[in-house]
Design a protein around this motif. Structure first.
Motif, short mmCIF file in Angstrom:
data_model
loop_
_atom_site.label_atom_id
_atom_site.label_comp_id
_atom_site.label_asym_id
_atom_site.label_seq_id
_atom_site.Cartn_x
_atom_site.Cartn_y
_atom_site.Cartn_z
N LYS A 187 -0.11 51.84 53.19
CA LYS A 187 -1.21 52.04 52.24
C LYS A 187 -2.41 52.69 52.92
N GLU A 188 -2.69 52.32 54.17
CA GLU A 188 -3.81 52.92 54.89
C GLU A 188 -3.53 54.39 55.19
N LEU A 189 -2.30 54.71 55.52
CA LEU A 189 -1.93 56.11 55.76
C LEU A 189 -2.04 56.91 54.46
N GLU A 190 -1.57 56.32 53.38
CA GLU A 190 -1.65 56.95 52.06
C GLU A 190 -3.12 57.19 51.67
N ASN A 191 -3.96 56.20 51.92
CA ASN A 191 -5.38 56.33 51.60
C ASN A 191 -6.04 57.41 52.46
N ASN A 192 -5.63 57.49 53.72
CA ASN A 192 -6.16 58.52 54.61
C ASN A 192 -5.87 59.91 54.06
N LEU A 193 -4.65 60.10 53.55
CA LEU A 193 -4.28 61.38 52.95
C LEU A 193 -5.14 61.67 51.72
N ARG A 194 -5.35 60.67 50.89
CA ARG A 194 -6.15 60.84 49.67
C ARG A 194 -7.59 61.24 50.03
N LEU A 195 -8.17 60.55 51.00
CA LEU A 195 -9.54 60.85 51.40
C LEU A 195 -9.67 62.28 51.89
N LEU A 196 -8.72 62.72 52.71
CA LEU A 196 -8.76 64.08 53.23
C LEU A 196 -8.61 65.10 52.11
N SER A 197 -7.66 64.87 51.22
CA SER A 197 -7.41 65.82 50.13
C SER A 197 -8.61 65.94 49.21
N VAL A 198 -9.20 64.81 48.84
CA VAL A 198 -10.37 64.81 47.94
C VAL A 198 -11.55 65.54 48.59
N THR A 199 -11.81 65.22 49.85
CA THR A 199 -12.95 65.82 50.54
C THR A 199 -12.73 67.32 50.75
N TYR A 200 -11.52 67.71 51.08
CA TYR A 200 -11.22 69.14 51.29
C TYR A 200 -11.40 69.93 50.00
N LYS A 201 -10.99 69.35 48.89
CA LYS A 201 -11.16 70.04 47.60
C LYS A 201 -12.64 70.23 47.29
N LYS A 202 -13.44 69.22 47.59
CA LYS A 202 -14.88 69.31 47.35
C LYS A 202 -15.51 70.40 48.23
N VAL A 203 -15.10 70.45 49.49
CA VAL A 203 -15.63 71.47 50.40
C VAL A 203 -15.19 72.86 49.96
N THR A 204 -13.92 72.97 49.57
CA THR A 204 -13.40 74.27 49.12
C THR A 204 -14.16 74.77 47.90
N GLN A 205 -14.49 73.88 46.99
CA GLN A 205 -15.27 74.26 45.81
C GLN A 205 -16.61 74.85 46.22
N GLN A 206 -17.25 74.27 47.22
CA GLN A 206 -18.53 74.77 47.70
C GLN A 206 -18.37 76.13 48.38
N VAL A 207 -17.27 76.31 49.09
CA VAL A 207 -16.99 77.61 49.71
C VAL A 207 -16.84 78.67 48.62
N LEU A 208 -16.10 78.34 47.57
CA LEU A 208 -15.88 79.28 46.47
C LEU A 208 -17.16 79.60 45.71
#
Length: 329
Positions: A231-252
């Motif tokens: 579950k902690e590994l799964e959560n780690n993936l979710r946190l990275l994916s969510v944050t990366y999408k937010k950063v990508t939106q700002q880049v765009l």
């Protein structure tokens, strides 16, 4: 001499921590913990070492900085006097491969992905300090290698372009223990080494590959931090994916790196989950995501251009609509 029963029983109840000094005078901290069956983790300021103890000897995953090896060996001998026969480097960074020369000279065979050897050769050739060739892994592989050791099938597999380009994970199949290297660091911001082949996409794919292999009962040894869970590994993936999408939106949206790095709310999901800075600060982490999101490929550049054109068109339509409203009024 085999397992020392009294020591093993003590480890079942609690970990043993030791503080000592290296020959440089620097204090080093180590702690041995039982993970599952005959699999242990030795934790240190240099990260986590995975260990399989048994009749065949000792199988080791990663080996700290060179200055930590003496203390590491003392902790290992508290459990077994058998030799370290095999060492797997999960990647080339010094905190996971620095002990190679000492262990190789003592008879251990060092294994790694072929790109790890290449990067270590580059370190040797470009470094000001002359390094022993024993730093280099003796055996390399491309995708996967299996060991049959201590009554266990041990699967070592490549996760491309994740933390670096040569990362591997190690799965102790009978014990159901996975060691991730730095493709997962528990409770700390991820370090994605873009300069040495790492990428966010590869990091995410590596964790997804691990999750597909293991199950809810798997014990996970991260590159750094406490023993972890599915579950902690799964959560780690979710946190990275969510944050990366937010950063990508700002880049765009055309934001600069400094502008995005100053958006402290981007790391709120990590802060809420109790993540703390380790080797990587929150600022470092967001800047890495920014660089990855805005880097290189023509596809990303095309998306940026399309987004900018769409934004300009939207602004034009908005102005036209506002102009029409004013005329009606």
């Amino acid at each position: 001499m085999g397992f020392r029963l009294s020591v093993v029983l003590f480890f079942l109840l609690s970990g043993i921590a030791s503080i000592s000094q290296t020959d440089t005078g620097k204090e080093t901290y180590t702690k041995m913990l039982k993970v599952q069956n005959n699999i242990y983790v030795l934790q240190s300021d240099g990260g986590n070492i995975g260990l399989s103890f048994g009749k065949d000897g000792i199988f080791m995953v990663d080996d700290f900085f060179s200055g930590n090896v003496e203390q590491m060996q003392k902790e290992i001998k508290k459990i077994s006097d058998k030799p370290v026969r095999f060492v797997v480097n999960t990647h080339f960074h010094n905190d996971h491969s620095g002990g190679n020369p000492i262990l190789a000279k003592e008879g251990a065979t060092i294994f790694s992905h072929e790109l790890v050897r290449e990067r270590l050769m580059k370190v040797m050739n470009e470094g000001a300090k002359k390094l022993s060739e024993d730093l280099l892994p003796m055996v390399t592989f491309e995708e996967k290698i299996n060991f049959y050791f201590n009554n266990e099938k041990i699967v070592v597999f490549h996760v491309p372009n994740a933390h670096t380009d040569g990362d591997v994970m190690v799965y102790f199949t009978q014990s159901n223990v996975l060691q991730t290297g730095d493709v997962f660091v528990n409770g700390q911001y991820p370090f994605i080494d873009l300069k040495n082949g790492g990428s966010v996409k590869g990091y995410e794919a590596g964790i997804q590959k691990a999750l597909a292999l293991i199950n809810q009962q798997t014990k996970i040894i991260p590159g750094h931090g406490p023993i972890s869970t599915y579950k902690e590994l799964e959560n780690n993936l979710r946190l990275l994916s969510v944050t990366y999408k937010k950063v990508t939106q700002q880049v765009l949206l055309g934001k600069t790196e400094d502008e995005v790095a100053n958006m402290k709310e981007l790391t709120d999901t990590y802060n809420e989950s109790g993540y703390k800075p380790g080797y990587v600060t929150a600022d470092d982490f967001i800047r890495t995501l920014y660089k990855d999101a805005s880097s290189g490929s023509s596809e990303k550049k095309e998306r940026l251009k399309e987004n900018e054109d769409a934004r300009k068109k939207y602004e034009q339509i908005k102005r036209q609509q506002e102009s029409k409203k004013k005329k009606k009024n």
